[in-house]
Design a protein around this motif. Structure first.
Motif, PDB file in Angstrom:
ATOM      1  N   MET A   4       2.821  -4.783   8.123  1.00  0.00           N
ATOM      2  CA  MET A   4       2.195  -5.379   6.945  1.00  0.00           C
ATOM      3  C   MET A   4       0.932  -5.491   7.107  1.00  0.00           C
ATOM      4  O   MET A   4      -0.404  -5.113   6.734  1.00  0.00           O
ATOM      5  CB  MET A   4       2.962  -5.316   5.786  1.00  0.00           C
ATOM      6  N   ILE A   5       1.136  -6.377   7.622  1.00  0.00           N
ATOM      7  CA  ILE A   5      -0.178  -7.664   7.964  1.00  0.00           C
ATOM      8  C   ILE A   5      -1.632  -7.299   9.207  1.00  0.00           C
ATOM      9  O   ILE A   5      -2.502  -6.799   9.507  1.00  0.00           O
ATOM     10  CB  ILE A   5       0.148  -9.098   8.473  1.00  0.00           C
ATOM     11  N   PHE A   6      -0.174  -6.367  10.155  1.00  0.00           N
ATOM     12  CA  PHE A   6      -1.476  -5.716  10.917  1.00  0.00           C
ATOM     13  C   PHE A   6      -2.260  -4.535   9.647  1.00  0.00           C
ATOM     14  O   PHE A   6      -2.971  -4.310  10.404  1.00  0.00           O
ATOM     15  CB  PHE A   6      -0.862  -4.737  12.224  1.00  0.00           C
ATOM     16  N   LEU A   7      -2.124  -3.740   8.947  1.00  0.00           N
ATOM     17  CA  LEU A   7      -2.047  -2.667   8.656  1.00  0.00           C
ATOM     18  C   LEU A   7      -3.787  -3.323   7.627  1.00  0.00           C
ATOM     19  O   LEU A   7      -4.741  -2.999   6.900  1.00  0.00           O
ATOM     20  CB  LEU A   7      -1.800  -2.207   7.737  1.00  0.00           C
ATOM     21  N   ALA A   8      -3.102  -4.502   6.996  1.00  0.00           N
ATOM     22  CA  ALA A   8      -3.636  -5.214   6.107  1.00  0.00           C
ATOM     23  C   ALA A   8      -4.985  -5.883   7.538  1.00  0.00           C
ATOM     24  O   ALA A   8      -6.447  -5.617   6.510  1.00  0.00           O
ATOM     25  CB  ALA A   8      -3.340  -6.951   5.223  1.00  0.00           C
ATOM     26  N   LEU A   9      -5.040  -6.358   8.520  1.00  0.00           N
ATOM     27  CA  LEU A   9      -6.115  -6.571   9.435  1.00  0.00           C
ATOM     28  C   LEU A   9      -6.872  -6.107   9.447  1.00  0.00           C
ATOM     29  O   LEU A   9      -8.103  -5.785   9.089  1.00  0.00           O
ATOM     30  CB  LEU A   9      -5.213  -6.838  10.419  1.00  0.00           C
ATOM     31  N   LEU A  10      -6.840  -4.122   9.631  1.00  0.00           N
ATOM     32  CA  LEU A  10      -7.195  -3.112   9.411  1.00  0.00           C
ATOM     33  C   LEU A  10      -8.451  -2.569   8.498  1.00  0.00           C
ATOM     34  O   LEU A  10      -9.831  -2.381   8.522  1.00  0.00           O
ATOM     35  CB  LEU A  10      -6.553  -1.800  10.118  1.00  0.00           C
ATOM     36  N   ALA A  11      -6.994  -3.364   7.562  1.00  0.00           N
ATOM     37  CA  ALA A  11      -8.527  -2.514   6.574  1.00  0.00           C
ATOM     38  C   ALA A  11      -9.745  -3.448   5.971  1.00  0.00           C
ATOM     39  O   ALA A  11     -10.728  -3.958   5.574  1.00  0.00           O
ATOM     40  CB  ALA A  11      -7.480  -2.851   4.725  1.00  0.00           C
ATOM     41  N   ALA A  12      -8.787  -5.009   6.757  1.00  0.00           N
ATOM     42  CA  ALA A  12      -9.942  -6.022   6.043  1.00  0.00           C
ATOM     43  C   ALA A  12     -11.437  -5.803   7.431  1.00  0.00           C
ATOM     44  O   ALA A  12     -12.461  -6.365   6.726  1.00  0.00           O
ATOM     45  CB  ALA A  12      -9.392  -7.459   6.586  1.00  0.00           C
ATOM     46  N   LEU A  13     -11.219  -5.711   8.277  1.00  0.00           N
ATOM     47  CA  LEU A  13     -12.626  -5.389   9.542  1.00  0.00           C
ATOM     48  C   LEU A  13     -13.070  -4.093   8.503  1.00  0.00           C
ATOM     49  O   LEU A  13     -14.293  -3.950   8.510  1.00  0.00           O
ATOM     50  CB  LEU A  13     -10.636  -4.994  10.706  1.00  0.00           C
ATOM     51  N   ARG A  14     -12.217  -2.756   7.865  1.00  0.00           N
ATOM     52  CA  ARG A  14     -12.775  -2.141   7.903  1.00  0.00           C
ATOM     53  C   ARG A  14     -13.796  -2.099   6.751  1.00  0.00           C
ATOM     54  O   ARG A  14     -15.187  -2.286   6.382  1.00  0.00           O
ATOM     55  CB  ARG A  14     -12.216  -1.013   7.505  1.00  0.00           C
ATOM     56  N   LEU A  15     -13.440  -3.108   6.333  1.00  0.00           N
ATOM     57  CA  LEU A  15     -14.272  -3.283   4.338  1.00  0.00           C
ATOM     58  C   LEU A  15     -15.348  -4.337   5.516  1.00  0.00           C
ATOM     59  O   LEU A  15     -16.369  -4.274   4.501  1.00  0.00           O
ATOM     60  CB  LEU A  15     -13.304  -4.652   3.587  1.00  0.00           C
ATOM     61  N   ILE A  16     -15.018  -5.520   5.717  1.00  0.00           N
ATOM     62  CA  ILE A  16     -16.534  -6.007   6.269  1.00  0.00           C
ATOM     63  C   ILE A  16     -17.802  -5.527   7.131  1.00  0.00           C
ATOM     64  O   ILE A  16     -18.756  -5.372   6.756  1.00  0.00           O
ATOM     65  CB  ILE A  16     -15.968  -6.662   8.004  1.00  0.00           C
ATOM     66  N   GLY A  17     -16.608  -4.372   7.963  1.00  0.00           N
ATOM     67  CA  GLY A  17     -17.802  -3.110   8.207  1.00  0.00           C
ATOM     68  C   GLY A  17     -18.112  -2.477   7.098  1.00  0.00           C
ATOM     69  O   GLY A  17     -20.014  -1.418   7.654  1.00  0.00           O
TER      70      GLY A  17
END
Length: 311
Positions: free
Chosen positions: A287-300
């Protein structure tokens, strides 16, 4: 600097019948904050009360956030799909063993609609909305007349994000807390593989039908580009809060009343500490890994000041 928040179709909340922008943001963050307290801090109250409060906060968040993204009509369509499909398939599952495996609900979760507790459908909706929004960040939002690949791909990704939650949820809630019983047991701390395949099918159907609705009647792609970055971050934070519950249980030694060793319906003995630790592992690295991916994607995706600014 603008003091407004726009809906996905570009309408400004300021000057409409909806609440002003600032109270809406406060309400959503308050719901996430109360959910964080309920999930992350051991409280001297019954576990059933914590579950109800947490679910109410998650429901509030999903409804308000979803109304901003998809208008009330859109989020109510999502709610109806989640409630109806989850109850129908879970009722079939309890009665036939298909598609989840043979199981039944106990009375731990309160009143039932047919064979399934009333709380189950809202849980599918609330956490399911978080998983859906994360998938739209990882890929792209499903929009009116958008790409057909997104109409299919986003529901598939969202189903994986949702089932990542069940990997952490099921061993603790079923094997340890007895909220439902796997009659034939299973290799994953008493939970069978068929359960997760059944979850994948159920939530995929919800997401796919919602995606088809959005493709025909949803907001256009430009509407999502106007959404504030802070607003799009909220479902990620809410999803991490849900994941944090399992990490907190592991750190604090689990729930009151759960013995050190638990026997499942087949007579297999499981150590409660092992179950809590495995749930924490799946929460962190799923879960937290997927959330991290989404956060990094959002930053981009942040490309400068040409977007709506939150209060």
């Amino acid at each position: 600097m603008s003091d407004s928040v726009q809906l996905a179709d570009g309408r400004d909340l300021r000057g409409t019948a909806d609440r002003p922008a600032r109270p809406v943001f406060v309400l959503m963050w308050l719901a996430v904050g109360v959910d964080a307290v309920a999930n992350l801090i051991p409280l001297p109250v019954p576990g059933s009360l914590v579950t109800v409060v947490s679910l109410l906060m998650e429901l509030t968040f999903a409804l308000v956030h979803g109304a901003l993204a998809y208008r009330w009509r859109g989020i109510l369509v999502f709610l109806a799909l989640a409630l109806v499909i989850s109850n129908v398939i879970e009722d079939i599952g309890v009665l036939t063993g298909v598609p989840f495996g043979h199981y039944h609900y106990t009375d731990e979760l309160g009143p039932k609609l047919f064979e399934v507790p009333v709380l189950i459908g809202p849980a599918y909706f609330a956490v399911g909305y978080m998983a859906w929004f994360i998938a739209t960040i990882l890929l792209r939002p499903v929009s009116r007349s958008g790409r057909l690949s997104t109409v299919v791909g986003t529901p598939v990704v969202a189903s994986f994000v949702m089932v990542a939650w069940d990997l952490a949820l099921d061993p603790s809630s079923a094997t340890l807390r007895g909220r439902w019983v796997w009659e034939d047991g299973g290799g994953y701390f008493g939970v069978p593989l068929t359960n997760f395949l059944g979850w994948s099918l159920t939530v995929y159907l919800i997401y796919q039908l919602f995606a088809l609705y959005l493709y025909r009647w949803g907001p256009d792609a430009a509407g999502f580009q106007r959404l504030d970055t802070g607003y799009r971050t909220m479902p990620i934070v809410a999803y991490v809060v849900v994941a944090g519950d399992y990490v907190a249980n592991w750190l604090t030694g689990g729930h009151d009343g759960v013995p050190p060793d638990v026997t499942d319906a087949t007579g297999h003995l499981w150590r409660a500490a092992d179950v809590y630790e495995s749930s924490a592992l799946t929460a962190i690295y799923g879960m937290i890994f997927l959330a991290l991916l989404a956060a990094l994607r959002l930053i981009g995706q942040v490309r400068g000041p040409a977007r709506v600014v939150r209060p």
